[in-house]
Design a protein around this motif. Structure first.
Motif, mmCIF file in Angstrom:
data_model
loop_
_atom_site.group_PDB
_atom_site.id
_atom_site.type_symbol
_atom_site.label_atom_id
_atom_site.label_comp_id
_atom_site.label_asym_id
_atom_site.label_seq_id
_atom_site.Cartn_x
_atom_site.Cartn_y
_atom_site.Cartn_z
ATOM 1 N N SER A 229 2.441 -43.987 -63.450
ATOM 2 C CA SER A 229 2.126 -44.486 -64.816
ATOM 3 C C SER A 229 0.833 -43.471 -65.416
ATOM 4 C CB SER A 229 1.269 -45.590 -64.438
ATOM 5 O OG SER A 229 0.386 -45.982 -64.453
ATOM 6 N N LEU A 230 0.620 -42.206 -64.657
ATOM 7 C CA LEU A 230 -0.049 -41.208 -65.592
ATOM 8 C C LEU A 230 0.513 -40.598 -66.132
ATOM 9 C CD1 LEU A 230 -2.237 -39.518 -64.758
ATOM 10 C CD2 LEU A 230 -1.147 -37.369 -63.193
ATOM 11 N N SER A 231 -0.848 -40.486 -67.122
ATOM 12 C CA SER A 231 -0.132 -39.306 -68.425
ATOM 13 C C SER A 231 -0.846 -38.373 -68.469
ATOM 14 C CB SER A 231 0.558 -40.216 -69.536
ATOM 15 O OG SER A 231 -0.409 -41.121 -70.031
ATOM 16 N N VAL A 232 -0.789 -37.577 -70.019
ATOM 17 C CA VAL A 232 -1.783 -36.404 -70.117
ATOM 18 C C VAL A 232 -1.795 -35.932 -71.651
ATOM 19 C CG1 VAL A 232 -3.640 -35.045 -69.875
ATOM 20 C CG2 VAL A 232 -2.380 -35.788 -68.330
ATOM 21 N N ALA A 233 -2.254 -36.292 -72.586
ATOM 22 C CA ALA A 233 -2.108 -36.153 -73.735
ATOM 23 C C ALA A 233 -1.202 -34.329 -73.855
ATOM 24 C CB ALA A 233 -3.367 -35.869 -74.460
ATOM 25 N N ALA A 234 -0.602 -34.125 -74.419
ATOM 26 C CA ALA A 234 0.109 -32.876 -74.969
ATOM 27 C C ALA A 234 -1.127 -31.836 -75.635
ATOM 28 C CB ALA A 234 1.350 -33.322 -75.667
ATOM 29 N N SER A 235 -1.930 -32.327 -75.912
ATOM 30 C CA SER A 235 -2.860 -31.447 -76.682
ATOM 31 C C SER A 235 -4.422 -31.014 -75.761
ATOM 32 C CB SER A 235 -3.480 -32.126 -77.580
ATOM 33 O OG SER A 235 -4.080 -33.466 -77.505
ATOM 34 N N ASP A 236 -4.327 -31.354 -74.135
ATOM 35 C CA ASP A 236 -5.220 -31.258 -73.265
ATOM 36 C C ASP A 236 -5.079 -29.795 -72.939
ATOM 37 O OD1 ASP A 236 -6.095 -31.402 -70.334
ATOM 38 O OD2 ASP A 236 -6.671 -32.993 -70.481
ATOM 39 N N LEU A 237 -6.431 -29.077 -72.835
ATOM 40 C CA LEU A 237 -5.936 -27.916 -72.503
ATOM 41 C C LEU A 237 -5.289 -27.231 -71.495
ATOM 42 C CD1 LEU A 237 -9.649 -26.568 -73.934
ATOM 43 C CD2 LEU A 237 -7.256 -25.747 -75.068
ATOM 44 N N ALA A 238 -5.395 -28.648 -70.083
ATOM 45 C CA ALA A 238 -4.756 -27.965 -68.695
ATOM 46 C C ALA A 238 -3.001 -27.695 -69.369
ATOM 47 C CB ALA A 238 -4.227 -29.364 -67.624
ATOM 48 N N ILE A 239 -2.682 -28.341 -70.422
ATOM 49 C CA ILE A 239 -1.061 -28.211 -70.702
ATOM 50 C C ILE A 239 -1.095 -27.253 -72.283
ATOM 51 C CG2 ILE A 239 0.939 -29.025 -72.088
ATOM 52 C CD1 ILE A 239 0.000 -32.125 -70.625
ATOM 53 N N GLN A 240 -2.266 -27.061 -72.914
ATOM 54 C CA GLN A 240 -1.879 -25.418 -73.811
ATOM 55 C C GLN A 240 -1.864 -24.337 -73.397
ATOM 56 O OE1 GLN A 240 -1.368 -26.218 -77.273
ATOM 57 N NE2 GLN A 240 -0.704 -28.214 -77.224
ATOM 58 N N ARG A 241 -3.225 -24.524 -72.777
ATOM 59 C CA ARG A 241 -3.465 -22.748 -72.028
ATOM 60 C C ARG A 241 -3.594 -22.829 -70.550
ATOM 61 N NH1 ARG A 241 -3.052 -20.039 -76.948
ATOM 62 N NH2 ARG A 241 -3.665 -21.288 -78.606
ATOM 63 N N GLY A 242 -3.299 -24.312 -69.945
ATOM 64 C CA GLY A 242 -3.549 -23.665 -68.223
ATOM 65 C C GLY A 242 -5.301 -24.142 -67.774
ATOM 66 N N TYR A 243 -5.895 -24.609 -68.686
ATOM 67 C CA TYR A 243 -7.232 -24.965 -68.028
ATOM 68 C C TYR A 243 -7.936 -25.619 -67.939
ATOM 69 C CZ TYR A 243 -12.245 -23.429 -69.555
ATOM 70 O OH TYR A 243 -13.451 -22.986 -69.179
ATOM 71 N N GLY A 244 -8.117 -25.685 -66.480
ATOM 72 C CA GLY A 244 -8.944 -26.780 -65.806
ATOM 73 C C GLY A 244 -8.854 -26.480 -64.303
ATOM 74 N N ILE A 245 -10.168 -27.192 -63.909
ATOM 75 C CA ILE A 245 -10.173 -27.187 -62.053
ATOM 76 C C ILE A 245 -9.259 -27.773 -61.224
ATOM 77 C CG2 ILE A 245 -12.368 -25.782 -62.800
ATOM 78 C CD1 ILE A 245 -13.990 -27.830 -61.280
ATOM 79 N N PHE A 246 -9.293 -27.234 -59.574
ATOM 80 C CA PHE A 246 -9.012 -28.656 -58.767
ATOM 81 C C PHE A 246 -9.648 -28.089 -57.337
ATOM 82 C CE2 PHE A 246 -6.285 -25.340 -57.413
ATOM 83 C CZ PHE A 246 -5.808 -25.853 -56.129
ATOM 84 N N ASP A 247 -9.315 -29.575 -56.577
ATOM 85 C CA ASP A 247 -9.878 -29.165 -55.187
ATOM 86 C C ASP A 247 -9.073 -29.373 -54.710
ATOM 87 O OD1 ASP A 247 -11.467 -28.384 -53.444
ATOM 88 O OD2 ASP A 247 -12.773 -27.101 -53.907
ATOM 89 N N PHE A 248 -8.644 -29.672 -53.107
ATOM 90 C CA PHE A 248 -7.673 -29.885 -52.401
ATOM 91 C C PHE A 248 -8.600 -30.070 -51.120
ATOM 92 C CE2 PHE A 248 -4.091 -30.770 -49.784
ATOM 93 C CZ PHE A 248 -3.284 -31.851 -50.575
ATOM 94 N N LEU A 249 -9.027 -31.450 -50.371
ATOM 95 C CA LEU A 249 -9.304 -31.665 -49.607
ATOM 96 C C LEU A 249 -7.862 -32.781 -48.705
ATOM 97 C CD1 LEU A 249 -11.217 -34.830 -49.047
ATOM 98 C CD2 LEU A 249 -11.126 -33.977 -51.266
ATOM 99 N N VAL A 250 -8.296 -32.765 -47.391
ATOM 100 C CA VAL A 250 -7.948 -33.608 -46.217
ATOM 101 C C VAL A 250 -8.645 -34.401 -45.667
ATOM 102 C CG1 VAL A 250 -5.456 -31.529 -46.087
ATOM 103 C CG2 VAL A 250 -7.663 -31.817 -43.880
ATOM 104 N N THR A 251 -7.772 -35.561 -44.978
ATOM 105 C CA THR A 251 -8.251 -36.320 -44.471
ATOM 106 C C THR A 251 -7.471 -36.732 -43.514
ATOM 107 O OG1 THR A 251 -6.854 -38.751 -45.170
ATOM 108 C CG2 THR A 251 -8.821 -38.332 -45.976
#
Length: 274
Positions: free
Chosen positions: A17-39
């Motif tokens: 059910s996740l939705s992100v607005a089309a106006s989000d810079l992650a979609i508009q310009r690929g602007y964002g960060i993340f990190d990934f860890l394991v359990t």
């Protein structure tokens, strides 16, 4: 199949059910960060190091994080409790936020997702074939969501019969798109590039392992051609031997003894059993 939950801006919702607005810079310009860890067995591995890098990346990208460190840990624990996935991958994503003009930073969306993940020991024994490619990532010290060049190169990697690419720039080796690079010299020293790279969490732990001289230094393309051993590292890959680069066999084309020993030390440190 039980549906998984995802954390979005303070709420636990079903993953589909996740939705992100089309106006989000992650979609508009690929602007964002993340990190990934394991359990592993319900324990987040190297959590403090991942959080340190996550907040550092956010600050460098001018993105405020809505949760403090303790609150973020609590959110991760709540998500793990909902999903009941003891062996998993957890991704923290911070988007550029809804932008009124498609260019200005908005209020970031904080998304925490979890998916099943189990390590496979047989991958180590197979080893990897790499090709080289001249490229320097933008803002290499930040873990951004920009993987344009890595994805663009997938057909090239496949055509070469390789598994991945290792970047170099102006003759200096840097990193793989999703992993750090190491080589072992004929003298038994373990070297890893020191500049223009992402400071990997697993890389940091390898630098602290015992029994060998392990150091950060400049590595040239010519140096890797004469490597006794080579390997890459990441949270999901642990340590994987590199058996050839650009068709040139590394060592005897099998996982080397130093690579194997470091791998066993890392596995023990992370509490992984096969």
């Amino acid at each position: 199949m039980t549906e998984r939950y995802i954390y979005v801006n303070g709420k636990m919702v079903l993953a589909n059910s996740l939705s992100v607005a089309a106006s989000d810079l992650a979609i508009q310009r690929g602007y964002g960060i993340f990190d990934f860890l394991v359990t592993v067995n319900g324990k987040p591995i190297f959590l403090e190091d991942h959080l340190l890098r996550f907040y550092s990346s956010a600050q460098s990208m001018h993105l405020p994080v809505s949760l403090g460190r303790s609150e973020l840990i609590e959110a991760i624990e709540q998500l793990m409790g909902k999903n009941q996935l003891p062996n998993s991958g957890i991704r923290l994503t911070l988007t550029g936020g809804d932008s009124p003009d498609g260019y200005s930073i908005g209020t970031p969306n904080l998304i925490i997702s979890q998916s099943p993940f189990n390590y496979q020991n047989q991958v180590f024994e197979k080893g990897l074939k790499l090709i080289t490619y001249e490229h320097q990532r933008q803002l290499p010290f930040i873990k951004t969501i920009d993987y344009l060049k890595a994805i663009y190169l997938q057909p090239t990697i496949k055509e070469a019969g390789a598994d991945d690419v290792v970047y170099f720039f102006k003759g200096m080796v840097t990193e793989c798109p999703r992993a750090n690079f190491f080589m072992v010299t004929n003298q038994g020293e373990v070297l890893t590039p020191k500049e223009n790279i992402l400071q990997g969490v697993t890389r940091k732990k390898i630098l602290e392992l015992r029994g060998y001289t392990i150091k950060e230094t400049d590595i040239t393309i010519a140096m890797i051609a004469s490597a006794k051993e080579a390997f890459i590292s990441s949270s999901t890959k642990n340590i994987l031997p590199v058996i050839s680069i650009d068709g040139h066999t590394i060592g005897d084309g099998k996982p080397g003894s130093i690579t194997r020993n470091l791998y066993q030390q890392l596995i023990h440190l992370k509490g992984i059993s096969f």
